[in-house]
Design a protein around this motif. Structure first.
Motif, short mmCIF file in Angstrom:
data_model
loop_
_atom_site.label_atom_id
_atom_site.label_comp_id
_atom_site.label_asym_id
_atom_site.label_seq_id
_atom_site.Cartn_x
_atom_site.Cartn_y
_atom_site.Cartn_z
N LYS A 1 9.62 -0.21 13.84
CA LYS A 1 10.63 -0.65 12.89
C LYS A 1 10.95 0.51 11.94
O LYS A 1 10.06 1.06 11.30
CB LYS A 1 10.13 -1.85 12.10
N PHE A 2 12.21 0.87 11.85
CA PHE A 2 12.62 1.99 11.01
C PHE A 2 13.02 1.48 9.64
O PHE A 2 13.71 0.47 9.51
CB PHE A 2 13.80 2.73 11.64
N PHE A 3 12.57 2.17 8.59
CA PHE A 3 12.92 1.81 7.22
C PHE A 3 13.72 2.94 6.59
O PHE A 3 13.54 4.11 6.91
CB PHE A 3 11.65 1.60 6.39
N LYS A 4 14.60 2.57 5.67
CA LYS A 4 15.25 3.57 4.85
C LYS A 4 14.20 4.22 3.96
O LYS A 4 13.11 3.70 3.77
CB LYS A 4 16.35 2.93 3.99
N ASN A 5 14.54 5.36 3.40
CA ASN A 5 13.59 6.09 2.58
C ASN A 5 13.11 5.24 1.40
O ASN A 5 13.90 4.78 0.60
CB ASN A 5 14.23 7.38 2.08
N LEU A 6 11.79 5.02 1.32
CA LEU A 6 11.20 4.27 0.21
C LEU A 6 10.38 5.17 -0.71
O LEU A 6 9.67 4.69 -1.57
CB LEU A 6 10.29 3.16 0.76
N LEU A 7 10.54 6.47 -0.52
CA LEU A 7 9.69 7.40 -1.25
C LEU A 7 10.33 7.81 -2.57
O LEU A 7 11.46 7.45 -2.87
CB LEU A 7 9.44 8.64 -0.38
N SER A 8 9.58 8.57 -3.37
CA SER A 8 10.06 9.02 -4.67
C SER A 8 11.38 9.76 -4.55
O SER A 8 11.61 10.50 -3.59
CB SER A 8 9.02 9.95 -5.31
N LEU A 18 7.33 1.64 10.56
CA LEU A 18 6.23 0.70 10.50
C LEU A 18 5.98 0.19 11.91
O LEU A 18 6.86 -0.38 12.55
CB LEU A 18 6.55 -0.47 9.58
N ILE A 19 4.76 0.42 12.42
CA ILE A 19 4.40 -0.01 13.77
C ILE A 19 3.59 -1.30 13.67
O ILE A 19 2.49 -1.30 13.11
CB ILE A 19 3.60 1.08 14.50
N LYS A 53 -12.71 -3.33 6.22
CA LYS A 53 -11.78 -3.88 7.22
C LYS A 53 -10.47 -3.12 7.12
O LYS A 53 -9.77 -3.20 6.11
CB LYS A 53 -11.54 -5.37 6.98
N LEU A 54 -10.16 -2.36 8.15
CA LEU A 54 -8.97 -1.52 8.16
C LEU A 54 -7.71 -2.35 8.28
O LEU A 54 -7.58 -3.19 9.16
CB LEU A 54 -9.06 -0.53 9.34
N SER A 55 -6.77 -2.10 7.38
CA SER A 55 -5.48 -2.81 7.41
C SER A 55 -4.36 -1.90 7.90
O SER A 55 -3.65 -2.24 8.83
CB SER A 55 -5.13 -3.33 6.01
N LEU A 56 -4.22 -0.74 7.25
CA LEU A 56 -3.16 0.20 7.61
C LEU A 56 -3.72 1.58 7.87
O LEU A 56 -4.67 2.01 7.22
CB LEU A 56 -2.13 0.32 6.47
N PHE A 66 4.48 7.52 9.87
CA PHE A 66 4.21 6.29 10.61
C PHE A 66 3.16 5.48 9.84
O PHE A 66 2.15 6.04 9.41
CB PHE A 66 3.67 6.59 12.01
N ILE A 67 3.42 4.20 9.68
CA ILE A 67 2.43 3.29 9.11
C ILE A 67 2.08 2.27 10.19
O ILE A 67 2.95 1.53 10.66
CB ILE A 67 2.95 2.59 7.84
N ILE A 68 0.83 2.26 10.59
CA ILE A 68 0.38 1.40 11.68
C ILE A 68 -0.33 0.18 11.10
O ILE A 68 -1.29 0.31 10.33
CB ILE A 68 -0.58 2.14 12.61
N ASP A 69 0.15 -1.00 11.46
CA ASP A 69 -0.51 -2.24 11.07
C ASP A 69 -1.69 -2.45 12.02
O ASP A 69 -1.52 -2.87 13.16
CB ASP A 69 0.47 -3.41 11.15
N CYS A 70 -2.88 -2.14 11.54
CA CYS A 70 -4.06 -2.15 12.41
C CYS A 70 -4.60 -3.56 12.66
O CYS A 70 -5.51 -3.72 13.48
CB CYS A 70 -5.16 -1.28 11.81
#
Length: 211
Positions: A1-8, A18-19, A53-56, A66-70
């Motif tokens: 899933k592609f997101f628009k820039n959410l950074l500073s 987001l995977i 417990k790993l989340s991301l 890339f942010i992986i939903d583990c």
């Protein structure tokens, strides 16, 4: 899933994915095959469990995060071959805790890494700095801290959570590049890598020793 820039607003724009399922990892694998330097961080819960417990799992490349939903992704075994490759330049901040999480949750034992916190301590003569302070030093950006105690096991994520998670890896590669120039002048590059490796070894062993 592609997101628009959410950074500073001051940060360099990076594509942000987001995977959330195993079928989406193919794009991530393509980046591993073509790039040899990554930034890495984890978000996890360790309040009510003996083991974290790993989340991301957040991974940054030169222009992409890339942010992986583990929790949603069930098959992450492919990461072991890439993250344990000693030819991969892995950049952390405070590597010990992240390595503990990766070791206990994914059986990944990082072999070689560079820790920007270790490097900054060498550069500053022993002063330990948090990630936000290091980012502010090199980029004059103040990171939001409102998700520090966030519930990372809750779904769906808010935009603030995703932004926070992305920021945690957004600057790692660029800080590494800036620090290398300073360390080269000091003749301390080898020292930083040696101490960084010692930290990841402690992270790999932390919970094994405590059993």
């Amino acid at each position: 899933k592609f997101f628009k820039n959410l950074l500073s607003a001051k940060a360099k724009f990076k594509e942000f994915y987001l995977i959330e399922n195993d079928s989406d990892v193919s794009l991530l694998i393509k980046f591993f095959k073509k790039e040899k330097t990554i930034g890495i961080d984890t978000e996890f819960d360790w309040r009510n469990t003996y083991y974290p417990k790993l989340s991301l799992l957040q991974i940054s490349f030169k222009d992409t995060i890339f942010i992986i939903d583990c929790i949603k992704c069930k098959n992450l075994s492919f990461l072991k071959n890439y993250l344990e490759d000693q030819n991969l330049n892995v950049i952390f901040h405070s590597s010990r805790s992240d390595c503990t999480v990766l070791s206990t949750n994914l059986n990944i034992k990082i072999k070689k890494a560079y820790d920007i916190q270790v490097a900054e301590k060498v550069i500053n003569g022993g002063i330990v700095k948090n990630y936000g302070s290091i980012v502010n030093k090199y980029f004059s950006i103040t990171l939001a801290k409102n998700q520090t105690n966030s519930n990372w096991l809750k779904r769906p994520f808010t935009d603030n959570q995703l932004s926070y998670a992305a920021e945690d890896v957004n600057f790692l590669i660029e800080i590494y590049q800036k620090q290398l120039k300073l360390l080269k002048k000091l003749g301390k590059i080898k020292e930083v890598y040696t101490e960084s490796i010692n930290e990841i070894k402690k992270g790999n062993q932390d919970l094994i020793v405590s059993r």
